[in-house]
Design a protein around this motif. Structure first.
Motif, mmCIF file in Angstrom:
data_model
loop_
_atom_site.group_PDB
_atom_site.id
_atom_site.type_symbol
_atom_site.label_atom_id
_atom_site.label_comp_id
_atom_site.label_asym_id
_atom_site.label_seq_id
_atom_site.Cartn_x
_atom_site.Cartn_y
_atom_site.Cartn_z
ATOM 1 N N ALA A 302 0.831 -1.209 0.000
ATOM 2 C CA ALA A 302 0.000 0.000 0.000
ATOM 3 C C ALA A 302 0.867 1.260 0.000
ATOM 4 O O ALA A 302 0.542 2.253 -0.675
ATOM 5 C CB ALA A 302 -0.936 -0.008 1.209
ATOM 6 N N LYS A 303 1.982 1.224 0.737
ATOM 7 C CA LYS A 303 2.905 2.366 0.746
ATOM 8 C C LYS A 303 3.521 2.582 -0.639
ATOM 9 O O LYS A 303 3.713 3.725 -1.074
ATOM 10 C CB LYS A 303 4.019 2.143 1.775
ATOM 11 C CG LYS A 303 3.576 2.290 3.218
ATOM 12 C CD LYS A 303 4.748 2.088 4.167
ATOM 13 C CE LYS A 303 4.288 2.158 5.626
ATOM 14 N NZ LYS A 303 5.400 1.929 6.569
ATOM 15 N N ALA A 304 3.835 1.481 -1.311
ATOM 16 C CA ALA A 304 4.392 1.585 -2.667
ATOM 17 C C ALA A 304 3.400 2.282 -3.593
ATOM 18 O O ALA A 304 3.760 3.200 -4.351
ATOM 19 C CB ALA A 304 4.752 0.193 -3.201
ATOM 20 N N LYS A 305 2.151 1.881 -3.528
ATOM 21 C CA LYS A 305 1.120 2.472 -4.386
ATOM 22 C C LYS A 305 0.910 3.948 -4.040
ATOM 23 O O LYS A 305 0.775 4.792 -4.935
ATOM 24 C CB LYS A 305 -0.179 1.692 -4.244
ATOM 25 C CG LYS A 305 -0.094 0.287 -4.828
ATOM 26 C CD LYS A 305 -1.270 -0.584 -4.404
ATOM 27 C CE LYS A 305 -2.560 -0.103 -5.034
ATOM 28 N NZ LYS A 305 -3.688 -0.998 -4.668
ATOM 29 N N ALA A 306 0.916 4.248 -2.748
ATOM 30 C CA ALA A 306 0.713 5.640 -2.319
ATOM 31 C C ALA A 306 1.842 6.539 -2.817
ATOM 32 O O ALA A 306 1.616 7.715 -3.135
ATOM 33 C CB ALA A 306 0.607 5.710 -0.798
ATOM 34 N N ALA A 307 3.068 5.991 -2.893
ATOM 35 C CA ALA A 307 4.218 6.790 -3.329
ATOM 36 C C ALA A 307 4.040 7.288 -4.762
ATOM 37 O O ALA A 307 4.523 8.372 -5.115
ATOM 38 C CB ALA A 307 5.504 5.962 -3.222
ATOM 39 N N LEU A 308 3.332 6.504 -5.588
ATOM 40 C CA LEU A 308 3.147 6.886 -6.991
ATOM 41 C C LEU A 308 2.011 7.882 -7.204
ATOM 42 O O LEU A 308 1.858 8.426 -8.303
ATOM 43 C CB LEU A 308 2.873 5.644 -7.849
ATOM 44 C CG LEU A 308 4.030 4.661 -8.047
ATOM 45 C CD1 LEU A 308 3.590 3.520 -8.958
ATOM 46 C CD2 LEU A 308 5.265 5.344 -8.623
ATOM 47 N N GLY A 318 -0.107 2.648 -14.143
ATOM 48 C CA GLY A 318 -1.113 1.645 -13.811
ATOM 49 C C GLY A 318 -0.504 0.261 -13.635
ATOM 50 O O GLY A 318 -0.876 -0.496 -12.729
ATOM 51 N N MET A 319 0.467 -0.070 -14.493
ATOM 52 C CA MET A 319 1.130 -1.372 -14.385
ATOM 53 C C MET A 319 1.949 -1.468 -13.102
ATOM 54 O O MET A 319 1.976 -2.517 -12.441
ATOM 55 C CB MET A 319 2.029 -1.604 -15.602
ATOM 56 C CG MET A 319 1.275 -1.723 -16.918
ATOM 57 S SD MET A 319 2.429 -1.955 -18.299
ATOM 58 C CE MET A 319 1.430 -1.390 -19.672
ATOM 59 N N LEU A 320 2.627 -0.383 -12.735
ATOM 60 C CA LEU A 320 3.422 -0.390 -11.505
ATOM 61 C C LEU A 320 2.530 -0.531 -10.275
ATOM 62 O O LEU A 320 2.893 -1.211 -9.300
ATOM 63 C CB LEU A 320 4.275 0.880 -11.409
ATOM 64 C CG LEU A 320 5.383 1.018 -12.466
ATOM 65 C CD1 LEU A 320 6.115 2.349 -12.295
ATOM 66 C CD2 LEU A 320 6.374 -0.140 -12.389
ATOM 67 N N LEU A 321 1.377 0.114 -10.315
ATOM 68 C CA LEU A 321 0.420 -0.042 -9.210
ATOM 69 C C LEU A 321 -0.039 -1.495 -9.114
ATOM 70 O O LEU A 321 -0.123 -2.068 -8.022
ATOM 71 C CB LEU A 321 -0.783 0.884 -9.423
ATOM 72 C CG LEU A 321 -0.512 2.393 -9.275
ATOM 73 C CD1 LEU A 321 -1.710 3.190 -9.771
ATOM 74 C CD2 LEU A 321 -0.201 2.752 -7.821
ATOM 75 N N ASP A 322 -0.316 -2.100 -10.258
ATOM 76 C CA ASP A 322 -0.767 -3.493 -10.274
ATOM 77 C C ASP A 322 0.331 -4.448 -9.813
ATOM 78 O O ASP A 322 0.048 -5.473 -9.185
ATOM 79 C CB ASP A 322 -1.241 -3.880 -11.679
ATOM 80 C CG ASP A 322 -2.621 -3.327 -12.012
ATOM 81 O OD1 ASP A 322 -3.275 -2.799 -11.082
ATOM 82 O OD2 ASP A 322 -3.045 -3.423 -13.176
#
Length: 332
Positions: A302-308, A318-322
């Protein structure tokens, strides 16, 4: 983000980056060649040819492409990252006396420890040659610091892994060194080579850092609850190798005197007997540490996704979030 079950996120990213990855593969083949020591390409080709997702070099390319970079030096930096990663795998298998990686015999088993260590050294040297070619001191600083941090993390693990005093803070320090450092360096240099501003580069670093931590926590979790056919290693290897990973650290923190004596005997002293792995799994189940470890992995994803979040919308974003979701989907 929704994960498409038909095509895995890293496969979608690989398809998007196919042209760049072909150039990376060609550059790797060219630079792992050796006129005088044919064993170098033999050993390297065995490991490179074993498959693997090539996620780290793809992160370099993805970050650069997401920010509009047209090349050519993202290819050099992606190859640099893959050489560093391959060198560490060769060295790790010697240190861990591993017999299997990605479902195949390790290089140290097929050849010998000397070949694995020296070819690893060669690949490190090649990575430093490659990282100089874009002519960016900032890029060289990031990647050389990552190489030092990886080595530091591995040495720290030598002393921390069999010491029951190791807590979650030290574990995180080890993981940031041996795994997350290369993820964050990969995304960070992708931003730097694309000429991104400091806030964007920091966001990319934070994404790679959190993704790498989630990735390693999941690996440590799968060691106790994965299928060897799917993971390419034997379930319980970390226990047999006396590695104090997060599920066990959490169990030790909750252990009574009898349980602690078990962990001292099996992990600190290394006196393991028939049935010990099953008993260890029972203690992990009793204290629900596998579930707690899974929650930690989900938190880092979740932290990784929030960073983007601050970065502009892009197909690659979108691919990095996935990918962050997919890394932890392996344990759901």
């Amino acid at each position: 983000m929704n994960i498409e079950t038909s095509v895995k996120p890293h496969d979608r990213l690989a398809a998007y980056l196919r042209g760049d990855m072909e150039k990376v593969s060609a550059l790797i083949a060219e630079r792992m060649a050796s006129e005088h020591a044919p064993r170098i390409p033999e050993v390297t080709a065995h490991l490179v040819g074993a498959g693997g997702k090539r996620l780290r070099p793809m992160l370099v390319l993805a970050a650069a492409r997401m920010l509009g970079y047209a090349g050519p030096y993202h290819v050099h930096l992606a190859a640099t990252v893959e050489f560093i990663h391959t060198a560490t795998l060769l060295h790790d298998d010697v240190v861990d006396e591993s017999k299997q990686r990605r479902g195949r015999p390790t290089a140290n088993l097929l050849w010998d420890n000397q070949s694995s260590v020296l070819v690893g050294d060669y690949l490190f040297a090649r990575s430093f040659q490659l990282m100089t070619e874009p002519g960016s001191m900032r890029v060289m600083r990031i990647l050389s610091n990552a190489a030092a941090t990886i080595a530091e993390g591995e040495v720290l693990q030598l002393t921390a892994a069999q010491n029951l005093a190791t807590d979650e803070g030290v574990y995180l320090q080890v993981v940031r060194g041996k795994t997350a450092a290369l993820f964050s360096a990969a995304t960070e240099v992708g931003g730097v080579i694309a000429g991104a501003d400091d806030a964007t580069v920091q966001a990319l670093f934070d994404y790679g850092d959190a993704l790498g931590i989630a990735f390693q926590i999941v690996d440590d979790l799968l060691d106790y609850q994965g299928e060897s056919g799917a993971t390419g290693k034997n379930v319980g290897d970390d226990f047999r190798e006396r590695k104090l990973t997060l599920p066990v650290i959490k169990a030790v923190a909750k252990a009574d005197a009898e349980e602690r004596a078990f962990w001292v005997r099996t992990i600190e002293k290394g006196r393991q007997e028939e049935g010990d792995l099953e008993h260890a799994l029972g203690l992990l189940d009793k204290h629900r540490t596998l579930a707690a470890t899974q929650q930690d992995a989900l938190g880092w994803a979740a932290k990784a996704k929030a960073a983007l979040a601050p970065l502009p919308d892009h197909e690659v974003k979108g691919m990095l979030l996935d990918i962050a979701d997919y890394v932890v989907s392996r344990i759901s």
